[in-house]
Design an enzyme around this catalytic site. Sequence first.
Site, PDB file in Angstrom:
ATOM      1  N   HIS A 187      61.649 102.005 117.425  1.00  9.02           N
ATOM      2  CA  HIS A 187      61.108 100.868 116.674  1.00  9.02           C
ATOM      3  C   HIS A 187      60.853 101.344 115.242  1.00  9.02           C
ATOM      4  O   HIS A 187      61.778 101.669 114.513  1.00  9.02           O
ATOM      5  CB  HIS A 187      59.838 100.369 117.368  1.00  9.02           C
ATOM      6  CG  HIS A 187      59.349  99.041 116.885  1.00  9.02           C
ATOM      7  ND1 HIS A 187      60.040  98.234 116.014  1.00  9.02           N
ATOM      8  CD2 HIS A 187      58.194  98.340 117.165  1.00  9.02           C
ATOM      9  CE1 HIS A 187      59.370  97.132 115.783  1.00  9.02           C
ATOM     10  NE2 HIS A 187      58.235  97.166 116.469  1.00  9.02           N
ATOM     11  N   HIS A 210      71.800  96.325 115.731  1.00 10.56           N
ATOM     12  CA  HIS A 210      70.538  95.606 115.852  1.00 10.56           C
ATOM     13  C   HIS A 210      70.626  94.665 117.044  1.00 10.56           C
ATOM     14  O   HIS A 210      71.707  94.199 117.398  1.00 10.56           O
ATOM     15  CB  HIS A 210      70.229  94.823 114.568  1.00 10.56           C
ATOM     16  CG  HIS A 210      68.832  94.306 114.506  1.00 10.56           C
ATOM     17  ND1 HIS A 210      68.481  93.061 114.985  1.00 10.56           N
ATOM     18  CD2 HIS A 210      67.689  94.873 114.031  1.00 10.56           C
ATOM     19  CE1 HIS A 210      67.179  92.883 114.799  1.00 10.56           C
ATOM     20  NE2 HIS A 210      66.674  93.950 114.235  1.00 10.56           N
ATOM     21  N   ASP A 259      66.577 100.173 108.566  1.00 12.24           N
ATOM     22  CA  ASP A 259      66.189 101.581 108.624  1.00 12.24           C
ATOM     23  C   ASP A 259      67.202 102.503 107.954  1.00 12.24           C
ATOM     24  O   ASP A 259      66.857 103.617 107.555  1.00 12.24           O
ATOM     25  CB  ASP A 259      65.992 102.021 110.078  1.00 12.24           C
ATOM     26  CG  ASP A 259      64.812 101.323 110.734  1.00 12.24           C
ATOM     27  OD1 ASP A 259      63.742 101.276 110.112  1.00 12.24           O
ATOM     28  OD2 ASP A 259      64.965 100.818 111.858  1.00 12.24           O
TER      29      ASP A 259
END
Length: 455
Positions: A281, A332, A391
């Site tokens: 996460h 994702h 990210d």
Amino acid sequence: MENGRRKISNDTLTSLCDEFRKNNRIDPEKFEKYDVKRGLRNADGSGVMAGLTLICNVHGYVINEGERSPVEGRLIYRGIDIYDLVNGCVEEGRYGFEETAWLLLFGKLPTRTQLERFSTLLSECRELPDYFAEDMIIKAPSPNIMNKLARSVLALYSYDDNPEDLSMENVLRQSIELIAMLPTIMGYAYQVKRRHYDKESMVIHPTLPGLSTAETILRSIRADTVYTEEEARLLDLCLMLHAEHGGGNNSTFAARVLSSSGTDTYSAIAAAIGSLKGPRHGGANIKVMQMLDAIKEGVRDWNDDEEIAAFLKKLIHKEAGDRTGLIYGMGHAVYTLSDPRAVILKEAARGLAEKKGLGPDFRLLEAVERLTPGVFADVKENGKAMCANVDLYSGLVYRTLGIREELFTPLFAVARMAGWCAHRIEELLTGGRIIRPAYKAISQPQPYLPLEERI
């Protein structure tokens, strides 16, 4: 003895783990047999519908004749596209996180007067309770700042004269105070961690009224308190992009699960922080930077796509990096063709990365983004759409700002506090039932044996 506690021997632990494994294996085929939606995911990868929300929409595909069709990703806060929200703040030359927090909490963009009052209110609430920093942070340093954030949020319960009241007025007060105070807690936790674990100087600055959240953060983590407007604007952009991402993401769902039980605000938010810490996460941006360092070490020519692709295959085959088989920052659960957060952050980071001498690193990440879908298609033998997620670039942005890795995920938490609190309030007002999914028991009957008869 270790740290004043008796340490369990490795032999004992090995024996106990062997005993557990012997009695606790579940055949993976049983999950399919009983139609178990692992991870609360449907067979097509979409999330199991668990509720309704007015706060955020994460859109990454459409269902066409029963199959998922990839589309460009959209992130929508309270009906407003993230591109419009970001561009509006940039064009009007102001910081946007405070405006974003208001939007998420109240459902509508603030007027100028409302924004000014809200920004002032956050600034006034940044101070921690008397002796909180000394007693709760400085006296008990943590090697991981996320754990210190969670512990500190739980500890704030004891400093609240009305911690259990679930009225709208009280929970909103607690929410605003948490949004304001978490950057301050993070600054203290970071400095204490530097002194205790890194054997470096600890420099703590008093909070300065009138600063934005982004300016407050940069001032608190830099010994000289100096930052440029460009740096503060870039960090502010990161906070806006990380502030919310729908009710189904792991940490927000954790906050809603706990809220549905009727527990207090501090318990619910501490659980969300604990969830965000995980490398699957919020901790993924650190993994991206560690992966980037592995690529830089394992690839001789950073401009050679073939050599980079070959190394990416090694990552997938668990022959390089952390041996997990993952290419962090790619793919994702919802987004297919693009993650709007990654698109925005990538373009915003490009110029500063060049200025800070990190241009080669930036271009290497671009190569990872460009090459990974083809490498996965080749190795996995499927043409599944795959895009970079936020990210992939957020960690590099933090590096350009001189922010160390141990702050990457805490910064995520500081931003996401606005979304967590908005979802907690919504769950309390509209949820109505405790969240309780089912687990099918598949253990076999066994007789109870007297102690002397057990083998």
